[in-house]
Design an enzyme around this catalytic site. Structure first.
Site, PDB file in Angstrom:
ATOM      1  N   CYS A   1      27.994 -38.515  -6.884  1.00 43.80           N
ATOM      2  CA  CYS A   1      27.187 -37.801  -5.898  1.00 43.80           C
ATOM      3  C   CYS A   1      28.051 -37.581  -4.672  1.00 43.80           C
ATOM      4  O   CYS A   1      29.155 -37.057  -4.782  1.00 43.80           O
ATOM      5  CB  CYS A   1      25.893 -38.543  -5.597  1.00 43.80           C
ATOM      6  SG  CYS A   1      26.125 -40.200  -4.951  1.00 43.80           S
TER       7      CYS A   1
ATOM      8  N   ARG B   1      23.358 -42.327  -4.862  1.00 40.05           N
ATOM      9  CA  ARG B   1      22.423 -41.560  -5.676  1.00 40.05           C
ATOM     10  C   ARG B   1      22.875 -41.580  -7.140  1.00 40.05           C
ATOM     11  O   ARG B   1      22.056 -41.581  -8.057  1.00 40.05           O
ATOM     12  CB  ARG B   1      22.331 -40.114  -5.169  1.00 40.05           C
ATOM     13  CG  ARG B   1      21.532 -39.966  -3.892  1.00 40.05           C
ATOM     14  CD  ARG B   1      21.527 -38.525  -3.400  1.00 40.05           C
ATOM     15  NE  ARG B   1      22.823 -38.120  -2.842  1.00 40.05           N
ATOM     16  CZ  ARG B   1      23.096 -36.892  -2.401  1.00 40.05           C
ATOM     17  NH1 ARG B   1      22.179 -35.943  -2.468  1.00 40.05           N
ATOM     18  NH2 ARG B   1      24.269 -36.608  -1.882  1.00 40.05           N
TER      19      ARG B   1
END
Lengths: 279, 102
Positions: A233, A238
């Site tokens: 990410c 994430r």
């Protein structure tokens, strides 16, 4: 591996709040969240000040992790249940991190702090005190962490799963939309990466989608589930959420998180970058 | 040290480090009657309905996104199964204001 081996729901946590041998850990970037209220008995780990090296861009080392867990009163044989804000991003990151240093008995609270709040469940301000332990970690498990050389070599070979928002993938934005757009590195994505935002793996309330929905999601986006996969990410938290979905929920054997992610890749000299939609 | 992707605290006014001339800001307040609603979840969805970002409302009920120009939907979630969508258009150099009553 089944879902219940790695994920617990809010009812389960509620029913086991007083069990010895279970440690609830809240992991947030915004540490004021814990101060305003947390699940009873939960200790806090600060993503930024406690899990990151204060000088170099890297994690705390094995000794640092041992000192941290000992200080928090977490023992090697405790079941650690992680939860946090931001749809469990930082809790998933911590989960990956616990696994990286060999703690196998760890689970995520499905939906994290958000689901707990939306259910109107109790939060308290009392900070528990846990006696110190002598925690002992293993060396980092290299099978779940990818570095930049491996990522460049994976172009056109392994699955690269970019879990940022669509506008970050195409190069329109350099950071998520709740952050001012002040980043300086190049925009775009790693060539051959598939765009599957982390949020597609979660429901509105932050819980994970079903195994069947997850499998369809990745396959329809062009991920060959029989091949090794690297998720990335912007900074790796994430993508920990997606690593959890692929490695822990779907049980794929070879999934790595590239924690250097776009802030490293998008600043490297000479590497290829693709703009626009996935090709 | 790398900053996280987590949402910062939602302040009442635009942070001093932000130059509005370069930003397409979407912000708003979540209210119940005359009262601000802190701790609600505001989700930003793009023109195709794709999730883009999420913040928790401040003590004053405020949420804020730094978007790209275009049409967006803000979905507000709160306890009791509340889920309310509002549409908004963002433009660089402007603040698009919303008030969401739950």
């Amino acid at each position: 591996m089944s879902r219940s081996d790695v994920l617990v729901d809010a009812d389960w946590v509620q029913a086991h709040l007083n069990d010895p041998g279970i440690v609830l850990v809240e992991v947030d970037e915004d540490t004021s969240a814990y101060e305003k209220g947390h699940i009873r008995g939960a200790v806090r780990i600060d993503w930024k000040t406690e899990l990151q090296d204060p000088v170099r861009r890297d994690f705390v080392d094995k000794t640092g992790f041992e000192a941290l867990l000992s200080e928090k009163g977490i023992a090697n044989d405790d079941l650690v249940v992680l939860y946090g804000g931001n749809n469990n991003w930082f809790a998933a990151y911590a989960y990956w991190y616990f696994r990286l240093y060999g703690h196998q008995n760890v689970k995520l609270l499905d939906g994290g702090r958000k689901k707990w709040e939306l259910d109107s469940r109790d939060l308290v301000e009392d900070v528990p005190s846990r006696p110190k332990t002598s925690y002992s970690a293993t060396e980092q498990d290299a099978s779940i962490r990818a570095f930049r050389e491996e990522v460049v070599e994976a172009i056109g070979d392994k699955n690269l799963v970019d879990v940022r928002s669509p506008d970050e993938f195409t190069g329109k934005l350099l950071a998520p939309a709740h952050l001012p757009q002040e980043q300086a590195q190049r925009g775009g994505h790693i060539p051959t990466a598939r765009s599957i935002p982390w949020s597609k793996a979660a429901n509105d309330d932050g819980t994970f989608r079903s195994d069947e929905e997850l499998r369809d999601l990745y396959q329809e986006a062009g991920v060959d589930l029989s091949k090794p996969t690297i998720a990335y990410c912007r900074i790796g938290e994430r993508s920990s959420h997606t690593w959890f979905a692929l490695h822990e929920l779907l049980g794929l054997p070879d999934v790595k998180n590239y924690d250097g992610s776009w802030t490293e890749y998008g600043s490297l000299v000479g590497v290829p970058i693709e703009l626009g939609e996935a090709k | 040290m790398t900053d996280g992707c987590g949402a910062p605290a939602q302040t009442a006014s635009l942070p001093a480090t932000v130059d509005l001339a370069n930003e397409a800001v979407i912000q708003g307040t979540v209210v119940r009657g005359d009262d601000a609603v802190p701790g609600a979840y505001a989700r930003l969805l793009d023109a195709t309905g794709e999730f883009t970002g999420e913040v928790v409302t401040s003590d004053e009920g405020i949420f804020r996104f730094f978007a790209a120009p275009g049409d967006w939907t803000v979905r507000v979630l709160a306890p009791g199964g509340v889920s309310i969508d509002s549409t908004v258009t963002a433009q660089v150099g402007e603040i698009a204001n919303l008030q969401v009553a739950i």
